[in-house]
Design an enzyme around this catalytic site. Sequence first.
Site, PDB file in Angstrom:
ATOM      1  N   ALA A 181     -47.129 -23.227  51.233  1.00  0.00           N
ATOM      2  CA  ALA A 181     -46.747 -24.229  52.232  1.00  0.00           C
ATOM      3  C   ALA A 181     -47.244 -25.622  51.831  1.00  0.00           C
ATOM      4  CB  ALA A 181     -47.298 -23.840  53.589  1.00  0.00           C
ATOM      5  N   GLU A 201     -45.513 -22.869  40.100  1.00  0.00           N
ATOM      6  CA  GLU A 201     -45.913 -21.695  40.883  1.00  0.00           C
ATOM      7  C   GLU A 201     -46.116 -20.503  39.959  1.00  0.00           C
ATOM      8  OE1 GLU A 201     -46.737 -20.702  44.099  1.00  0.00           O
ATOM      9  OE2 GLU A 201     -46.905 -18.749  43.113  1.00  0.00           O
ATOM     10  N   ASP A 310     -59.072 -19.336  60.410  1.00  0.00           N
ATOM     11  CA  ASP A 310     -58.974 -19.111  58.954  1.00  0.00           C
ATOM     12  C   ASP A 310     -60.107 -18.238  58.424  1.00  0.00           C
ATOM     13  OD1 ASP A 310     -56.860 -20.825  59.078  1.00  0.00           O
ATOM     14  OD2 ASP A 310     -57.636 -22.288  57.628  1.00  0.00           O
ATOM     15  N   ALA A 318     -52.864 -22.480  61.878  1.00  0.00           N
ATOM     16  CA  ALA A 318     -53.477 -23.064  63.077  1.00  0.00           C
ATOM     17  C   ALA A 318     -53.099 -22.256  64.318  1.00  0.00           C
ATOM     18  CB  ALA A 318     -53.015 -24.512  63.233  1.00  0.00           C
ATOM     19  N   HIS A 443     -22.863 -24.430  73.195  1.00  0.00           N
ATOM     20  CA  HIS A 443     -22.054 -24.975  72.115  1.00  0.00           C
ATOM     21  C   HIS A 443     -21.920 -26.472  72.307  1.00  0.00           C
ATOM     22  CE1 HIS A 443     -18.966 -25.263  69.071  1.00  0.00           C
ATOM     23  NE2 HIS A 443     -18.272 -26.001  69.906  1.00  0.00           N
TER      24      HIS A 443
HETATM   25  P1  NAI Z   1     -51.040 -20.460  49.684  1.00  0.00           P
HETATM   26  O1  NAI Z   1     -51.953 -19.362  49.370  1.00  0.00           O
HETATM   27  O2  NAI Z   1     -50.089 -20.323  50.807  1.00  0.00           O
HETATM   28  O3  NAI Z   1     -50.186 -20.857  48.403  1.00  0.00           O
HETATM   29  C1  NAI Z   1     -50.788 -21.096  47.160  1.00  0.00           C
HETATM   30  C2  NAI Z   1     -49.783 -20.811  46.078  1.00  0.00           C
HETATM   31  O4  NAI Z   1     -50.373 -21.145  44.841  1.00  0.00           O
HETATM   32  C3  NAI Z   1     -49.386 -19.351  46.015  1.00  0.00           C
HETATM   33  O5  NAI Z   1     -47.990 -19.261  46.048  1.00  0.00           O
HETATM   34  C4  NAI Z   1     -49.980 -18.891  44.690  1.00  0.00           C
HETATM   35  O6  NAI Z   1     -49.198 -17.912  44.059  1.00  0.00           O
HETATM   36  C5  NAI Z   1     -50.007 -20.182  43.893  1.00  0.00           C
HETATM   37  N1  NAI Z   1     -50.988 -20.214  42.814  1.00  0.00           N
HETATM   38  C6  NAI Z   1     -52.258 -19.751  42.835  1.00  0.00           C
HETATM   39  N2  NAI Z   1     -52.846 -19.965  41.635  1.00  0.00           N
HETATM   40  C7  NAI Z   1     -51.939 -20.607  40.864  1.00  0.00           C
HETATM   41  C8  NAI Z   1     -51.942 -21.108  39.527  1.00  0.00           C
HETATM   42  N3  NAI Z   1     -53.008 -20.994  38.735  1.00  0.00           N
HETATM   43  N4  NAI Z   1     -50.829 -21.710  39.056  1.00  0.00           N
HETATM   44  C9  NAI Z   1     -49.744 -21.829  39.833  1.00  0.00           C
HETATM   45  N5  NAI Z   1     -49.678 -21.363  41.093  1.00  0.00           N
HETATM   46  C10 NAI Z   1     -50.761 -20.777  41.606  1.00  0.00           C
HETATM   47  O7  NAI Z   1     -51.984 -21.722  49.876  1.00  0.00           O
HETATM   48  P2  NAI Z   1     -51.695 -23.185  50.386  1.00  0.00           P
HETATM   49  O8  NAI Z   1     -50.273 -23.572  50.273  1.00  0.00           O
HETATM   50  O9  NAI Z   1     -52.714 -24.017  49.711  1.00  0.00           O
HETATM   51  O10 NAI Z   1     -52.035 -23.062  51.918  1.00  0.00           O
HETATM   52  C11 NAI Z   1     -53.307 -22.595  52.324  1.00  0.00           C
HETATM   53  C12 NAI Z   1     -53.237 -21.955  53.671  1.00  0.00           C
HETATM   54  O11 NAI Z   1     -52.927 -22.923  54.661  1.00  0.00           O
HETATM   55  C13 NAI Z   1     -52.185 -20.884  53.710  1.00  0.00           C
HETATM   56  O12 NAI Z   1     -52.635 -19.789  54.417  1.00  0.00           O
HETATM   57  C14 NAI Z   1     -51.037 -21.579  54.427  1.00  0.00           C
HETATM   58  O13 NAI Z   1     -50.227 -20.673  55.131  1.00  0.00           O
HETATM   59  C15 NAI Z   1     -51.765 -22.545  55.350  1.00  0.00           C
HETATM   60  N6  NAI Z   1     -50.938 -23.707  55.575  1.00  0.00           N
HETATM   61  C16 NAI Z   1     -49.880 -23.598  56.396  1.00  0.00           C
HETATM   62  C17 NAI Z   1     -49.037 -24.641  56.570  1.00  0.00           C
HETATM   63  C18 NAI Z   1     -47.879 -24.450  57.436  1.00  0.00           C
HETATM   64  O14 NAI Z   1     -47.865 -23.522  58.243  1.00  0.00           O
HETATM   65  N7  NAI Z   1     -46.863 -25.281  57.324  1.00  0.00           N
HETATM   66  C19 NAI Z   1     -49.210 -25.913  55.882  1.00  0.00           C
HETATM   67  C20 NAI Z   1     -50.336 -25.902  55.036  1.00  0.00           C
HETATM   68  C21 NAI Z   1     -51.145 -24.836  54.875  1.00  0.00           C
END
Ligand code: NAI
Length: 464
Positions: A181, A201, A310, A318, A443
């Site tokens: 995200a 990714e 978290d 959140a 609609h």
């Molecule tokens: P995340 O864990 O959701 O995503 C991190 C991504 O980085 C994963 O897809 C993973 O495969 C990738 N990754 C890990 N190591 C890597 C590497 N060496 N090279 C390339 N890719 C790699 O973590 P994120 O996006 O930092 O979010 C953290 C938390 O905060 C999550 O639980 C997320 O759901 C939450 N969050 C939610 C939001 C929303 O609801 N819109 C917005 C921001 C954060």
Amino acid sequence: MASFDLIVLGGGPAGYVCAIRAAQLGLSTAVVEKDKLGGVCVNIGCIPTKALLHSASSINLIAHQAKDLGIEVGAVKTDYGVAMKRSRRVSEQNSKGVEFLMKKNKVTVIKGTGTLLPGKKVKVGADVHEAKKALVIATGSRVKGIPQIGLEINKTTVISSDEALFLEAAPKSMIVVGAGAVGSEFADIFNAFGTKVTLVEALPRILPIEDAECSDALAKSFRKRGIEVLAGAKVLKAAVGKDSVTLEIEAGGEKKSVTADKVLMAAGRAVNTEEMGFKEAGVQLTDRGFVKVNLATLETTAPGVYCIGDVAGQPMLAHKGSREGAVVAERIAGHKPHAIRYDNIPSVTYCHPEVASIGLTEEQCKEKKLDYQVGRFPFSANGRARASNETEGFVKIIREKKYGEILGAHIVGGHASEMIHELAVARENEYTVEEVDLAVHAHPTLSEAIAEAALDSMGRVIHT
Ligand code: NAI
């Protein structure tokens, strides 16, 4: 020593909601917070990013659609610094709003870093505060780098969302590591402000926890807008300079070297459990570093000490934390709240197009060998979406064949974050896919695509 019925450690969306609900139920309540109320979400997370994403979508609208909509504008110039300052004002307003809510509900706010002491006590500076009924840990999470490959956050060339939210100008180029995200939202923001963005990714597709069709649709949209998307990509080496960073990346069997002004680390978050006396107070952690909780009660291994948000485990969202906060407060006050359905928490990524989902992905349905039918409806066939130039994306509903249960629902599109709740309510209440369609949908609305996807899963779609 001051004493309260309930003390909450951490004033983010989990902690402050817990405090408000407890105070509503007549408990004397205190929140210990070392920084601004509202936590990551309000100050350096959900809220300021949404403000920046609003700037980003407005730029895209004005730059690409104004003429067609009958609006004459000159060349579009963007200024990240101005958008950043607006996002800060929005955050401030929200944090002040939380302060007001604390006062309104007569919750005591104790400023400072809290350390647990055995026996439901918290030390803040020289003062010790005692919780008579319960203590709730809501200390949240923070960004993390990948020191193993030399990508430690240095706050200048290797940054996290914490720094990205305060930049005065958009960099010329940026590599975003991680397409969850956080990574996907920032890729969208900086692309709109003219930064050349490379999104890297490690897993085979971006937004890897979403349904594969959603990941593919988002990757296609990102590429169309000039974001370079490298999925299934491994960062092999990093050369961090004073003004730029070069990453050696292996993707699709090929090695390539990408240089950018900044690298934004979005490869996950670490939870805040250190140096707060957890161990000494009998609060154990799981193998993955979260606080160990009994999911039925949210109690930790220390009696009378609870944990939410978290730091209590995935999903780190959140709205999951806030719900845990309310539920735990009700339980501590002697009520019997509705149990949280952890399998029915919406997931939303607010980039453009937005991606929102509830329940199982099609891949998970396959793994579980479920008997299902998929219904789809593209926004390109929806009148309201055409009228608003929002034809990208679709609604996908996965229907269990025999009883019509909503196994999962996935939306990619302009207002996916708002639309997903119709399906969340339906699924929470165990409505069938048939029952979703039984409610007449106005609609012309984007929500008609939900009713049409429901019909499609039963082989009765009207408009495609
Ligand atoms: P995340 O864990 O959701 O995503 C991190 C991504 O980085 C994963 O897809 C993973 O495969 C990738 N990754 C890990 N190591 C890597 C590497 N060496 N090279 C390339 N890719 C790699 O973590 P994120 O996006 O930092 O979010 C953290 C938390 O905060 C999550 O639980 C997320 O759901 C939450 N969050 C939610 C939001 C929303 O609801 N819109 C917005 C921001 C954060």
